[in-house]
Design an enzyme around this catalytic site. Sequence first.
Site, mmCIF file in Angstrom:
data_model
loop_
_atom_site.group_PDB
_atom_site.id
_atom_site.type_symbol
_atom_site.label_atom_id
_atom_site.label_comp_id
_atom_site.label_asym_id
_atom_site.label_seq_id
_atom_site.Cartn_x
_atom_site.Cartn_y
_atom_site.Cartn_z
ATOM 1 N N HIS A 150 0.544 -1.076 0.116
ATOM 2 C CA HIS A 150 0.505 0.138 0.241
ATOM 3 C C HIS A 150 0.622 1.258 -0.237
ATOM 4 O O HIS A 150 2.157 1.063 0.500
ATOM 5 C CB HIS A 150 -0.733 -0.383 1.517
ATOM 6 C CG HIS A 150 -2.407 1.058 1.351
ATOM 7 N ND1 HIS A 150 -1.582 2.175 2.441
ATOM 8 C CD2 HIS A 150 -3.172 0.948 1.135
ATOM 9 C CE1 HIS A 150 -2.825 2.802 2.117
ATOM 10 N NE2 HIS A 150 -3.359 2.216 1.516
ATOM 11 N N GLN A 172 -3.821 -4.796 7.307
ATOM 12 C CA GLN A 172 -4.652 -5.670 6.889
ATOM 13 C C GLN A 172 -4.731 -7.378 7.580
ATOM 14 O O GLN A 172 -4.971 -8.088 6.642
ATOM 15 C CB GLN A 172 -4.422 -6.385 5.348
ATOM 16 C CG GLN A 172 -5.109 -4.948 4.307
ATOM 17 C CD GLN A 172 -7.021 -4.053 4.400
ATOM 18 O OE1 GLN A 172 -7.284 -4.685 5.039
ATOM 19 N NE2 GLN A 172 -6.707 -3.251 3.763
ATOM 20 N N CYS A 220 -4.372 2.656 -3.707
ATOM 21 C CA CYS A 220 -3.537 3.241 -3.008
ATOM 22 C C CYS A 220 -2.802 2.055 -2.946
ATOM 23 O O CYS A 220 -1.008 1.879 -2.288
ATOM 24 C CB CYS A 220 -3.992 3.805 -1.595
ATOM 25 S SG CYS A 220 -4.779 4.972 -1.534
HETATM 26 N N1 C6P Z 1 -6.001 0.928 3.040
HETATM 27 C C1 C6P Z 1 -7.965 0.159 1.500
HETATM 28 O O1 C6P Z 1 -9.185 0.501 1.534
HETATM 29 P P1 C6P Z 1 -4.546 4.118 7.107
HETATM 30 O O2 C6P Z 1 -5.400 5.069 6.440
HETATM 31 O O3 C6P Z 1 -3.549 4.529 7.826
HETATM 32 O O4 C6P Z 1 -5.864 3.256 8.907
HETATM 33 O O5 C6P Z 1 -4.388 2.805 6.269
HETATM 34 C C2 C6P Z 1 -3.637 2.840 5.175
HETATM 35 C C3 C6P Z 1 -3.097 1.383 5.331
HETATM 36 C C4 C6P Z 1 -1.511 0.740 5.675
HETATM 37 N N2 C6P Z 1 -1.820 -0.908 4.611
HETATM 38 C C5 C6P Z 1 -2.867 -1.190 4.124
HETATM 39 C C6 C6P Z 1 -1.674 -2.982 4.099
HETATM 40 C C7 C6P Z 1 -3.607 -0.750 4.141
HETATM 41 O O6 C6P Z 1 -4.770 -1.473 3.347
HETATM 42 C C8 C6P Z 1 -4.405 0.543 4.541
HETATM 43 C C9 C6P Z 1 -5.573 1.229 3.902
HETATM 44 C C10 C6P Z 1 -7.908 0.650 2.756
HETATM 45 O O7 C6P Z 1 -7.524 -0.302 0.884
HETATM 46 C C11 C6P Z 1 -8.147 2.961 2.389
HETATM 47 S S1 C6P Z 1 -6.344 2.929 1.249
#
Ligand code: C6P
Length: 405
Positions: A120, A200, A361
């Site tokens: 991500h 995740q 992302c």
């Molecule tokens: N993925 C998705 O819809 P935050 O936003 O800081 O809580 O998490 C960021 C993040 C980091 N690593 C992984 C593997 C993620 O999946 C995510 C967040 C969401 O896939 C929002 S883009």
Amino acid sequence: MEEIRQDFPILHEPTPGGGRLVYLDNAATSQKPRSVIDALQDYYETTNANVHRGVHVLAEKATQAYEDARIKVAEFIGAPDPRSVIFTRGTTEAINLVAWSWARPRLRPGDRIVVTRMEHHSNFVPWQAMARAAGAELVIADIRDDGTLDPDAFQRALDGPVKLVALAHVSNVLGTVNPVADLVARAREAGAVTVVDGAQGTPHVPVDVEAIGCDFYALSGHKMLGPTGSGALYGRLERLEAMEPFLYGGEMISKVHDDHSTWAEIPHKFEAGTPHIAGAIGLGEAVDYLRRLGPDRVHRWESDLATYTAARLREVPGVRVFGDLPERGGAVSFVTEGIHPHDLAQYLDQLGIAIRAGHLCAQPLLRRLGVTAVSRASVAFYNTAEEIGLLVDGLHRARSFFLRG
Ligand code: C6P
């Protein structure tokens, strides 16, 4: 299942179209059980005060509840000491903390940072920025066509002056569950410090940071039934102790002299300013809920349901599902021939079905997959096979709507 679903009020809210909500966007954020919502309300009604500052009853009560939440999170992820858990706004902030406080002062020109192709942006861009600033090299270990990490590519990436390895526990696009303990062991053997992106991971697979053996593990509270703006970084005590603070200000100091300051003990050194107290307490309540259900049961259900989802989607003509995996996290990404993922998501939304569409992302990964956008259904333990049936029906209807004539 009915009892579990009763715990989540939003699942019973009528959709704008008057139908029932089929929420399949859990990888973006999970829904919240009544116990978490009540804990937030109860905190503001009975406990609200700033933490670690006041001597009055409310301040002590709030501090106790906040620190109890830290203990719960530590126990949930197998952290041996609650001081190794720092509350953050989520995974992004947790990873940036490591990037700025651990990596930035230590990286030298020629050093290597290793990430994987399935990261991500939160576990990619900070490392890219740190590498550029230090004149270090960012090496991306590729995936195989089935959506798993290529172990040979990973091993090759480790063959060099590798200082840090950052990798996802579970992919938010492919649903791949990485063998993190093995990968971390190899990275450590190569002399690297290891960061696991558990955004995740924690909601879907049982997590034991000691068994994984990583130096840092980042998680998002809002993806594991907790409030938005809650999350945590686990760090090995000796690493955290050796690091400079991330943010400067109140609450993170020991003494402030005119010309220099000294820092509070961990974890407070990394929690400058007033934290998201209610968020941490809500996250503690979310942990209680998940523990009552049992992380193993949650994982089995979600993995089976995601595997079922992938199989059902593959039956729909023109649908291509990414990731041919024996075991899955909750995410299943796909493209549908002739229908843009955004159009599909909007069409399904009119049927009350919430999925996500776009680059998720993860642009470096999508380039590897040869697409600019995907559709993604992501399941939680409160989703059912019946709901997957509704998604598949919706897809058939979308095909006849968009592709007719
Ligand atoms: N993925 C998705 O819809 P935050 O936003 O800081 O809580 O998490 C960021 C993040 C980091 N690593 C992984 C593997 C993620 O999946 C995510 C967040 C969401 O896939 C929002 S883009």
